[in-house]
Design a protein around this motif. Structure first.
Motif, PDB file in Angstrom:
ATOM      1  N   GLU A 164       0.805  -1.220   0.000  1.00  0.00           N
ATOM      2  CA  GLU A 164       0.000   0.000   0.000  1.00  0.00           C
ATOM      3  C   GLU A 164       0.843   1.277   0.000  1.00  0.00           C
ATOM      4  O   GLU A 164       0.430   2.289  -0.553  1.00  0.00           O
ATOM      5  N   THR A 165       2.004   1.226   0.613  1.00  0.00           N
ATOM      6  CA  THR A 165       2.828   2.432   0.759  1.00  0.00           C
ATOM      7  C   THR A 165       4.122   2.382  -0.053  1.00  0.00           C
ATOM      8  O   THR A 165       4.752   3.418  -0.251  1.00  0.00           O
ATOM      9  N   MET A 166       4.515   1.174  -0.477  1.00  0.00           N
ATOM     10  CA  MET A 166       5.796   0.953  -1.156  1.00  0.00           C
ATOM     11  C   MET A 166       6.964   1.382  -0.267  1.00  0.00           C
ATOM     12  O   MET A 166       8.046   1.705  -0.740  1.00  0.00           O
ATOM     13  N   GLU A 167       6.737   1.373   1.047  1.00  0.00           N
ATOM     14  CA  GLU A 167       7.779   1.656   2.038  1.00  0.00           C
ATOM     15  C   GLU A 167       8.173   0.338   2.698  1.00  0.00           C
ATOM     16  O   GLU A 167       7.381  -0.609   2.745  1.00  0.00           O
ATOM     17  N   LEU A 168       9.388   0.309   3.237  1.00  0.00           N
ATOM     18  CA  LEU A 168       9.838  -0.890   3.940  1.00  0.00           C
ATOM     19  C   LEU A 168       9.017  -1.096   5.203  1.00  0.00           C
ATOM     20  O   LEU A 168       8.660  -0.128   5.887  1.00  0.00           O
ATOM     21  N   VAL A 169       8.713  -2.340   5.509  1.00  0.00           N
ATOM     22  CA  VAL A 169       7.981  -2.660   6.722  1.00  0.00           C
ATOM     23  C   VAL A 169       8.824  -2.249   7.927  1.00  0.00           C
ATOM     24  O   VAL A 169      10.056  -2.326   7.888  1.00  0.00           O
ATOM     25  N   GLU A 170       8.161  -1.799   8.961  1.00  0.00           N
ATOM     26  CA  GLU A 170       8.885  -1.458  10.184  1.00  0.00           C
ATOM     27  C   GLU A 170       9.026  -2.705  11.038  1.00  0.00           C
ATOM     28  O   GLU A 170       8.163  -3.574  11.034  1.00  0.00           O
ATOM     29  N   GLY A 171      10.111  -2.792  11.781  1.00  0.00           N
ATOM     30  CA  GLY A 171      10.284  -3.912  12.686  1.00  0.00           C
ATOM     31  C   GLY A 171      11.598  -4.634  12.465  1.00  0.00           C
ATOM     32  O   GLY A 171      12.450  -4.212  11.692  1.00  0.00           O
ATOM     33  N   ASP A 172      11.704  -5.750  13.163  1.00  0.00           N
ATOM     34  CA  ASP A 172      12.931  -6.529  13.169  1.00  0.00           C
ATOM     35  C   ASP A 172      13.017  -7.469  11.968  1.00  0.00           C
ATOM     36  O   ASP A 172      12.164  -7.423  11.065  1.00  0.00           O
ATOM     37  N   PHE A 173      14.009  -8.332  11.973  1.00  0.00           N
ATOM     38  CA  PHE A 173      14.202  -9.276  10.864  1.00  0.00           C
ATOM     39  C   PHE A 173      12.973 -10.166  10.689  1.00  0.00           C
ATOM     40  O   PHE A 173      12.576 -10.459   9.554  1.00  0.00           O
ATOM     41  N   ALA A 174      12.360 -10.604  11.774  1.00  0.00           N
ATOM     42  CA  ALA A 174      11.169 -11.451  11.680  1.00  0.00           C
ATOM     43  C   ALA A 174      10.033 -10.725  10.962  1.00  0.00           C
ATOM     44  O   ALA A 174       9.349 -11.312  10.113  1.00  0.00           O
ATOM     45  N   ALA A 175       9.829  -9.454  11.269  1.00  0.00           N
ATOM     46  CA  ALA A 175       8.786  -8.670  10.595  1.00  0.00           C
ATOM     47  C   ALA A 175       9.093  -8.550   9.107  1.00  0.00           C
ATOM     48  O   ALA A 175       8.186  -8.647   8.266  1.00  0.00           O
ATOM     49  N   ASN A 176      10.357  -8.358   8.775  1.00  0.00           N
ATOM     50  CA  ASN A 176      10.769  -8.290   7.373  1.00  0.00           C
ATOM     51  C   ASN A 176      10.480  -9.608   6.662  1.00  0.00           C
ATOM     52  O   ASN A 176       9.961  -9.626   5.551  1.00  0.00           O
ATOM     53  N   THR A 177      10.792 -10.704   7.312  1.00  0.00           N
ATOM     54  CA  THR A 177      10.598 -12.029   6.719  1.00  0.00           C
ATOM     55  C   THR A 177       9.116 -12.311   6.504  1.00  0.00           C
ATOM     56  O   THR A 177       8.715 -12.792   5.436  1.00  0.00           O
ATOM     57  N   ARG A 178       8.287 -11.998   7.490  1.00  0.00           N
ATOM     58  CA  ARG A 178       6.841 -12.207   7.338  1.00  0.00           C
ATOM     59  C   ARG A 178       6.283 -11.380   6.174  1.00  0.00           C
ATOM     60  O   ARG A 178       5.447 -11.858   5.406  1.00  0.00           O
ATOM     61  N   GLN A 179       6.753 -10.138   6.027  1.00  0.00           N
ATOM     62  CA  GLN A 179       6.268  -9.292   4.938  1.00  0.00           C
ATOM     63  C   GLN A 179       6.640  -9.884   3.577  1.00  0.00           C
ATOM     64  O   GLN A 179       5.838  -9.878   2.646  1.00  0.00           O
ATOM     65  N   VAL A 180       7.837 -10.435   3.474  1.00  0.00           N
ATOM     66  CA  VAL A 180       8.248 -11.063   2.217  1.00  0.00           C
ATOM     67  C   VAL A 180       7.346 -12.252   1.910  1.00  0.00           C
ATOM     68  O   VAL A 180       6.882 -12.412   0.767  1.00  0.00           O
ATOM     69  N   PHE A 181       7.060 -13.091   2.897  1.00  0.00           N
ATOM     70  CA  PHE A 181       6.162 -14.225   2.659  1.00  0.00           C
ATOM     71  C   PHE A 181       4.763 -13.748   2.270  1.00  0.00           C
ATOM     72  O   PHE A 181       4.122 -14.341   1.395  1.00  0.00           O
ATOM     73  N   GLU A 182       4.275 -12.693   2.894  1.00  0.00           N
ATOM     74  CA  GLU A 182       2.956 -12.151   2.533  1.00  0.00           C
ATOM     75  C   GLU A 182       2.956 -11.647   1.085  1.00  0.00           C
ATOM     76  O   GLU A 182       1.981 -11.842   0.353  1.00  0.00           O
ATOM     77  N   ASN A 183       4.051 -11.012   0.673  1.00  0.00           N
ATOM     78  CA  ASN A 183       4.148 -10.525  -0.700  1.00  0.00           C
ATOM     79  C   ASN A 183       4.179 -11.695  -1.688  1.00  0.00           C
ATOM     80  O   ASN A 183       3.490 -11.659  -2.714  1.00  0.00           O
ATOM     81  N   LEU A 184       4.959 -12.728  -1.380  1.00  0.00           N
ATOM     82  CA  LEU A 184       4.986 -13.910  -2.241  1.00  0.00           C
ATOM     83  C   LEU A 184       3.607 -14.544  -2.327  1.00  0.00           C
ATOM     84  O   LEU A 184       3.150 -14.937  -3.406  1.00  0.00           O
ATOM     85  N   LYS A 185       2.940 -14.644  -1.188  1.00  0.00           N
ATOM     86  CA  LYS A 185       1.605 -15.240  -1.134  1.00  0.00           C
ATOM     87  C   LYS A 185       0.640 -14.482  -2.037  1.00  0.00           C
ATOM     88  O   LYS A 185      -0.135 -15.087  -2.787  1.00  0.00           O
ATOM     89  N   ALA A 186       0.698 -13.160  -2.022  1.00  0.00           N
ATOM     90  CA  ALA A 186      -0.196 -12.345  -2.847  1.00  0.00           C
ATOM     91  C   ALA A 186       0.048 -12.583  -4.334  1.00  0.00           C
ATOM     92  O   ALA A 186      -0.908 -12.683  -5.122  1.00  0.00           O
TER      93      ALA A 186
END
Length: 128
Positions: free
Chosen positions: A40-62
């Motif tokens: 939605e924002t094309m900005e990097l997710v905020e948070g730690d490495f785990a938050a980054n990893t979850r966002q990547v999986f969500e993007n792949l899933k989409a």
């Protein structure tokens, strides 16, 4: 070439270069690398490495869903990390997104990734 089509969805980050989110050729879908951008924002997710990893999986899933499949249809997953010390975290989070039989996988340590992110993933999916 076989029936090639471009996969695009607003539910995953838009391409930040001259490439497609995914390309479907026959029953095979080649997913481009995803980094932890919030669609939605094309900005990097905020948070730690785990938050980054979850966002990547969500993007792949989409992207998988836009192609008519799901994470369960991924046959090969390539993971790129700037710090292989995060390997255990990736395994722990991946286990929440996938069930056996797991896809084939490579995890590679790299010096740098786009936008300075710590993780990127690309995949190959086969639709049945």
């Amino acid at each position: 070439m076989t029936n090639k089509s471009i996969i695009q969805t607003d539910q995953a980050p838009q391409a930040i270069g001259p490439y497609s989110q995914a390309v479907k050729a026959g029953d095979t879908v080649y997913l481009s690398g995803q980094i932890p951008l919030v669609p939605e924002t094309m900005e990097l997710v905020e948070g730690d490495f785990a938050a980054n990893t979850r966002q990547v999986f969500e993007n792949l899933k989409a992207v998988c869903e836009a192609a008519g499949g799901g994470l369960k249809d991924i046959v090969k997953l390539n993971i790129f990390m700037t710090d292989l010390a995060n390997f255990a975290t990736v395994n722990e989070i991946m286990a929440t997104y996938f069930q056996e039989p797991y896809p084939a996988r490579a995890a590679v340590g790299v010096a740098a990734l786009p936008k300075g992110v710590p993780i990127e993933m690309e995949a190959v999916m086969v639709l049945s």
